[in-house]
Write a protein that holds these residues in place. Structure first.
Motif, PDB file in Angstrom:
ATOM      1  N   ARG A 194       1.479  10.185  -3.991  1.00  0.00           N
ATOM      2  CA  ARG A 194       1.830  11.076  -2.889  1.00  0.00           C
ATOM      3  C   ARG A 194       0.923  10.843  -1.692  1.00  0.00           C
ATOM      4  N   ARG A 195       1.557  10.978  -0.511  1.00  0.00           N
ATOM      5  CA  ARG A 195       0.767  10.884   0.712  1.00  0.00           C
ATOM      6  C   ARG A 195       1.336  11.733   1.838  1.00  0.00           C
ATOM      7  N   THR A 196       2.628  11.603   2.122  1.00  0.00           N
ATOM      8  CA  THR A 196       3.234  12.172   3.326  1.00  0.00           C
ATOM      9  C   THR A 196       3.726  13.589   3.084  1.00  0.00           C
ATOM     10  N   ASN A 197       3.170  14.553   3.788  1.00  0.00           N
ATOM     11  CA  ASN A 197       3.495  15.972   3.560  1.00  0.00           C
ATOM     12  C   ASN A 197       4.485  16.529   4.582  1.00  0.00           C
ATOM     13  N   LYS A 198       5.240  15.640   5.235  1.00  0.00           N
ATOM     14  CA  LYS A 198       6.209  16.079   6.224  1.00  0.00           C
ATOM     15  C   LYS A 198       7.565  15.423   5.966  1.00  0.00           C
ATOM     16  N   CYS A 199       8.618  16.076   6.499  1.00  0.00           N
ATOM     17  CA  CYS A 199       9.966  15.516   6.397  1.00  0.00           C
ATOM     18  C   CYS A 199      10.683  15.762   7.720  1.00  0.00           C
ATOM     19  N   ASN A 200      11.603  14.876   8.053  1.00  0.00           N
ATOM     20  CA  ASN A 200      12.348  15.014   9.308  1.00  0.00           C
ATOM     21  C   ASN A 200      13.699  15.710   9.117  1.00  0.00           C
ATOM     22  N   ILE A 259      -2.488  15.686   1.991  1.00  0.00           N
ATOM     23  CA  ILE A 259      -3.286  15.016   0.959  1.00  0.00           C
ATOM     24  C   ILE A 259      -4.688  14.756   1.489  1.00  0.00           C
ATOM     25  N   GLY A 260      -4.796  14.494   2.784  1.00  0.00           N
ATOM     26  CA  GLY A 260      -6.100  14.210   3.401  1.00  0.00           C
ATOM     27  C   GLY A 260      -6.049  12.902   4.155  1.00  0.00           C
ATOM     28  N   GLU A 261      -6.726  12.837   5.273  1.00  0.00           N
ATOM     29  CA  GLU A 261      -6.728  11.630   6.087  1.00  0.00           C
ATOM     30  C   GLU A 261      -7.213  10.428   5.281  1.00  0.00           C
ATOM     31  N   GLY A 262      -6.395   9.398   5.241  1.00  0.00           N
ATOM     32  CA  GLY A 262      -6.756   8.178   4.530  1.00  0.00           C
ATOM     33  C   GLY A 262      -6.713   8.283   3.023  1.00  0.00           C
ATOM     34  N   MET A 263      -6.163   9.401   2.490  1.00  0.00           N
ATOM     35  CA  MET A 263      -6.190   9.632   1.049  1.00  0.00           C
ATOM     36  C   MET A 263      -4.811   9.443   0.425  1.00  0.00           C
ATOM     37  N   TRP A 264      -4.819   9.144  -0.863  1.00  0.00           N
ATOM     38  CA  TRP A 264      -3.609   9.027  -1.688  1.00  0.00           C
ATOM     39  C   TRP A 264      -3.803   9.861  -2.943  1.00  0.00           C
ATOM     40  N   TRP A 265      -2.781  10.607  -3.319  1.00  0.00           N
ATOM     41  CA  TRP A 265      -2.835  11.476  -4.502  1.00  0.00           C
ATOM     42  C   TRP A 265      -2.156  10.749  -5.646  1.00  0.00           C
ATOM     43  N   ILE A 266      -2.951  10.376  -6.637  1.00  0.00           N
ATOM     44  CA  ILE A 266      -2.443   9.627  -7.787  1.00  0.00           C
ATOM     45  C   ILE A 266      -2.976  10.285  -9.055  1.00  0.00           C
ATOM     46  N   GLY A 267      -2.074  10.768  -9.893  1.00  0.00           N
ATOM     47  CA  GLY A 267      -2.502  11.370 -11.152  1.00  0.00           C
ATOM     48  C   GLY A 267      -3.409  12.567 -10.976  1.00  0.00           C
ATOM     49  N   GLU A 268      -3.150  13.389  -9.944  1.00  0.00           N
ATOM     50  CA  GLU A 268      -3.930  14.595  -9.654  1.00  0.00           C
ATOM     51  C   GLU A 268      -5.360  14.293  -9.212  1.00  0.00           C
ATOM     52  N   THR A 269      -5.594  13.053  -8.776  1.00  0.00           N
ATOM     53  CA  THR A 269      -6.885  12.656  -8.227  1.00  0.00           C
ATOM     54  C   THR A 269      -6.650  12.033  -6.860  1.00  0.00           C
ATOM     55  N   LYS A 270      -7.572  12.247  -5.940  1.00  0.00           N
ATOM     56  CA  LYS A 270      -7.442  11.673  -4.602  1.00  0.00           C
ATOM     57  C   LYS A 270      -8.255  10.385  -4.480  1.00  0.00           C
ATOM     58  N   PHE A 271      -7.617   9.389  -3.879  1.00  0.00           N
ATOM     59  CA  PHE A 271      -8.222   8.070  -3.716  1.00  0.00           C
ATOM     60  C   PHE A 271      -8.087   7.622  -2.266  1.00  0.00           C
ATOM     61  N   ARG A 272      -9.075   6.898  -1.783  1.00  0.00           N
ATOM     62  CA  ARG A 272      -8.887   6.123  -0.572  1.00  0.00           C
ATOM     63  C   ARG A 272      -8.253   4.793  -0.978  1.00  0.00           C
ATOM     64  N   GLU A 273      -7.672   4.114  -0.026  1.00  0.00           N
ATOM     65  CA  GLU A 273      -6.968   2.868  -0.340  1.00  0.00           C
ATOM     66  C   GLU A 273      -7.863   1.880  -1.076  1.00  0.00           C
TER      67      GLU A 273
END
Length: 374
Positions: free
Chosen positions: A90-96, A114-128
């Motif tokens: 998960r990353r994008t919290n908006k829809c058009n 999710i947070g600037e530069g962050m990715w939500w994977i398996g309930e943990t946040k990661f930077r690229e």
């Protein structure tokens, strides 16, 4: 107990009148469960009848059903139902868009970032840059999917992450409403290594623009198809444009059984609903339409796979995921998405004279109307 329909309506009218935070007593809950069972039995009897009319109906190890070309059945669904589960990214919290069937319908403007530069994977946040560490440490899933909410609103940020998972040999699919897809971003997704793209064609009422995007996607991405909650609107509009849609060269159509939560249930007030295994609550029309849709696809020999992505399928998905995670026997993440059962929502089906229970018997003593049920 095989509660009679008139008693079911009387009891649910009473339950619906109670304050939302008032819990039912054990005997009252027995009555509620008996009503749910009566509705579910009648619905499943209709499902069985409709399935018996589908020529060439196939089963995916008993976990789901489909018709058509085995080679075009979405690999992402195989990963979900047979593999080591399907991880969501998960990353994008908006829809058009704002679709009446969306699970975030009433909360689209308040989805947490999710947070600037962050990715939500398996309930943990990661930077690229952390994804390389994740891939080097943990067992790889058979597949991941990109969800939440419309990735194409910032699709350029997805390419390097997709490339990392591709190099790791992990199958990837992505969901979109398709309105922001164009030749360039579809080409770049394919070059990054995206394996499968799923268009929610019902989000745009089968717009010609999105139908054209499906055709373009097929030039760059190995599998492209449709995944849309099955509604009367989608069924009718698809049939109007069937020839044009099938001519895109798409591989599959996932007919998702529409299930409801607190955000979108008001959009379906007055519809006949049922609850599957005390979990997902769905309009009865949804899977019925899917099975009719599949019968047409089989009878007309569409050159695609059409998948019955039902509440039953989601039930099996939960069992498979927990089993692959080492969960205890019977463990699953399948559950009801309401804090308390919305008894009011089942009044229309109980008031519908054309909806019949399969079998009724007198209520036992202590559970009848007028008895003190504690």
């Amino acid at each position: 107990m095989k509660i009679p329909k008139k008693d079911a309506l009387a009891w649910f009218s009473f339950f619906a009148s109670l304050p939302e935070d008032e819990e039912l007593s054990p005997r009252q809950l027995e009555i509620a469960y008996a009503v749910f069972a009566q509705i579910e039995d009648a619905v499943e009897d209709e499902h069985a009848r409709l399935m018996s009319e589908i020529p060439g109906l196939k089963s995916l190890d008993g976990r789901s059903y489909y018709v058509g070309d085995d080679g075009k059945f979405p690999v992402g669904c195989r990963s979900c139902l047979l593999g080591t589960g399907l991880g969501s990214v998960r990353r994008t919290n908006k829809c058009n868009l704002k679709c009446k069937f969306c699970y975030d319908y009433e909360e689209l403007d308040s989805q947490l970032p999710i947070g600037e530069g962050m990715w939500w994977i398996g309930e943990t946040k990661f930077r690229e840059e952390d994804i390389d560490i994740l891939l080097s440490i943990q067992r790889h899933p058979t597949g991941v999917c990109y969800v939440y909410l419309e990735p194409f609103m910032e699709i350029e940020k997805y390419y390097p992450v997709i490339e990392k998972f591709h190099k790791a040999g992990i199958y990837q699919h992505l969901y979109t409403n398709g309105t922001l897809a164009d030749e360039e971003n579809l080409r770049l997704l394919g070059e990054a290594g995206l394996d499968e793209l799923r268009f929610n064609l019902g989000a745009t009422d089968c717009s010609d623009q999105v139908i054209a995007a499906i055709e373009t996607a097929k030039r760059y991405i190995p599998l492209a198809g449709i995944e849309t909650p099955m509604t009367p609107e989608f069924f009718d509009r698809f049939m109007e444009k069937k020839d044009r849609i099938l001519a895109t060269g798409l591989d599959f159509i996932n007919c998702a059984e529409l299930h409801l939560n607190a955000n979108n249930i008001a959009n379906y007030e007055g519809e006949n609903l049922y609850i599957y295994r005390h979990g997902y609550i769905s309009p009865i029309f949804s899977r019925n339409l899917t099975l009719k849709f599949m019968r047409i696809a089989a009878e007309e020999s569409w050159d695609i796979a059409v998948h019955d992505c039902s509440d039953r399928t989601k039930f099996c998905r939960g069992l498979n995921l927990r089993a692959k995670e080492g969960g205890w026997f019977g463990a699953s993440d399948y559950c009801c998405e309401f804090d308390a059962f919305p008894y009011w929502a089942f009044l229309p089906v109980l008031e519908d004279e054309s909806f019949k229970f399969l079998e009724e018997e007198p209520m036992p003593e202590g559970y009848r109307l007028g008895d003190l049920v504690l």
